[in-house]
Design a protein around this motif. Structure first.
Motif, PDB file in Angstrom:
ATOM      1  N   GLU A   1      -8.622  -3.702  -6.766  1.00  0.00           N
ATOM      2  CA  GLU A   1     -10.002  -3.185  -6.776  1.00  0.00           C
ATOM      3  C   GLU A   1     -10.000  -1.652  -6.664  1.00  0.00           C
ATOM      4  N   GLY A   2      -9.097  -1.131  -5.839  1.00  0.00           N
ATOM      5  CA  GLY A   2      -9.021   0.327  -5.671  1.00  0.00           C
ATOM      6  C   GLY A   2      -8.599   1.016  -6.961  1.00  0.00           C
TER       7      GLY A   2
ATOM      8  N   GLU B   1      -4.996 -11.072  -0.306  1.00  0.00           N
ATOM      9  CA  GLU B   1      -6.052 -10.144   0.140  1.00  0.00           C
ATOM     10  C   GLU B   1      -5.627  -8.691  -0.098  1.00  0.00           C
ATOM     11  N   LYS B   2      -4.371  -8.386   0.260  1.00  0.00           N
ATOM     12  CA  LYS B   2      -3.865  -7.016   0.061  1.00  0.00           C
ATOM     13  C   LYS B   2      -3.790  -6.667  -1.421  1.00  0.00           C
TER      14      LYS B   2
ATOM     15  N   PRO C   1       0.794  -1.237   0.000  1.00  0.00           N
ATOM     16  CA  PRO C   1       0.000   0.000   0.000  1.00  0.00           C
ATOM     17  C   PRO C   1       0.825   1.286   0.000  1.00  0.00           C
TER      18      PRO C   1
ATOM     19  N   GLN D   1      -5.590  -7.925  -3.828  1.00  0.00           N
ATOM     20  CA  GLN D   1      -6.951  -7.764  -4.347  1.00  0.00           C
ATOM     21  C   GLN D   1      -7.506  -6.378  -4.002  1.00  0.00           C
ATOM     22  N   THR D   2      -7.263  -5.961  -2.778  1.00  0.00           N
ATOM     23  CA  THR D   2      -7.749  -4.632  -2.357  1.00  0.00           C
ATOM     24  C   THR D   2      -7.124  -3.543  -3.227  1.00  0.00           C
ATOM     25  N   MET D   3      -5.811  -3.672  -3.496  1.00  0.00           N
ATOM     26  CA  MET D   3      -5.142  -2.658  -4.320  1.00  0.00           C
ATOM     27  C   MET D   3      -5.696  -2.631  -5.739  1.00  0.00           C
TER      28      MET D   3
ATOM     29  N   ASP E   1       1.789   0.881  -4.422  1.00  0.00           N
ATOM     30  CA  ASP E   1       0.468   1.345  -4.867  1.00  0.00           C
ATOM     31  C   ASP E   1       0.570   2.731  -5.511  1.00  0.00           C
TER      32      ASP E   1
END
Ligand SMILES: NC(=O)c1ccc[n+]([C@@H]2O[C@H](COP(=O)([O-])OP(=O)(O)OC[C@H]3O[C@@H](n4cnc5c(N)ncnc54)[C@H](OP(=O)(O)O)[C@@H]3O)[C@@H](O)[C@H]2O)c1
Length: 261
Positions: free
Chosen positions: A50-51, A43-44, A18, A46-48, A22
């Motif tokens: 998606e963002g 998980e991390k 992040p 995927q979050t990045m 990122d």
């Protein structure tokens, strides 16, 4: 190529979290790139992704990779090639260190080996994966993230600095080997803490506990900002070929660099 139908140039951020990862991903995506993010924690990642996709459209994909394993790196880059085409820019951003140092006698061989694989071997293996397509195209950018420990060995960082010193050397050698063939390799030394969760987070908490309100109010003078660093990466990538940087260093304005010399 099914994921990159509009044939955008591709940037691989190898060691993407992040913080810098990122921010660099977003900076290049804003300029029209498709980004692939490589790290271990799905998980991390995927979050990045998606963002980024939420802000820019479908322009990001992740590949779960352990950079300590050559097989894992080769497998991810094979999939990237099949899914998206050649990588145009690679940023090797992964780094492994202890927040609180440990003397050599207290550092195990396992830790030394594991961290050095992240700090150096992963860069060697990743570079070997992206170079053939870059050489075939006659162009490509490879940026390596360095640290204070790339230039100075400090007490307690025995499992960190040796790999980072080696990374600096690798960046120079890639330049000497391939710059004439169109490859721009650069080593970016971040000489001080970054405003991220790990080191920046520890400092923020320390300053909060110590009531260091001045530092907290003026955070940009003490902690390098990931978005500002991302601008540096973009600047190096877009340098005209008559003025290519091989190495540069950056630090926050009030970073205590002189104490480290
Ligand atoms: N943070 C600082 O204060 C600071 C200061 C100077 C220099 N730097 C340099 O900046 C770079 C990191 O930037 P950042 O701190 O902003 O981090 P970041 O981009 O937020 O995250 C880097 C990511 O690298 C991944 N990584 C670590 N080991 C890995 C492995 N074995 N395989 C795959 N991925 C791995 C981690 O994800 P997973 O855990 O999901 O694998 C981590 O989230 C490093 O090169 C570091 O030396 C940082």
């Amino acid at each position: 190529m099914s994921y990159n139908t509009s044939r955008k140039p591709v940037i691989a951020v190898v060691g993407a979290g992040p913080g810098i990862g990122d921010a660099v991903a977003r900076r290049f995506v804003a300029e029209g790139f498709f980004v692939v993010l490589l790290a271990r924690n799905e998980e991390k990642l995927q979050t990045m992704v998606e963002g980024i996709d939420a802000d820019y459209g479908k322009v990001a994909k992740y590949y779960v990779t352990d950079l300590r394993s050559e097989e894992s790196i080769i497998s991810s880059f094979r999939s990237i090639h099949a899914d998206l085409g050649p990588v145009n820019v690679m940023v090797y951003n992964a780094g492994a260190r202890r927040v609180n140092g440990r003397s050599i006698l207290n550092t195990t061989t396992d830790e030394f080996e594991s961290f050095t694989k992240v700090n150096l071997f992963g860069a060697f293996w990743s570079t070997k994966c992206v170079l053939p397509d870059m050489l075939a195209a006659g162009q490509g950018t490879i940026l390596y993230t360095g640290a204070t420990g790339s230039l100075r060995g400090a007490a307690g960082l025995s499992s960190f600095s040796p790999g980072k010193f080696g990374l600096r050397s690798l960046a120079q050698i890639v330049s000497r080997d391939y710059q004439a063939e169109g490859i721009h390799a650069a080593h970016i030394i971040i000489d001080g803490p970054v405003d991220g969760k790990l080191i920046g987070g520890v400092l923020r908490r320390r300053w909060e506990q110590n009531g260091d309100a001045d530092k907290l109010k003026d955070i940009k003078s003490y902690l390098a900002q990931p978005t500002d660093l991302a601008n540096i990466y973009w600047f190096v990538h877009t340098q005209p070929q008559s003025t290519w940087t091989q190495e540069l260093d950056v630090r926050a304005q009030k970073e205590s660099m002189l104490s480290k010399l």
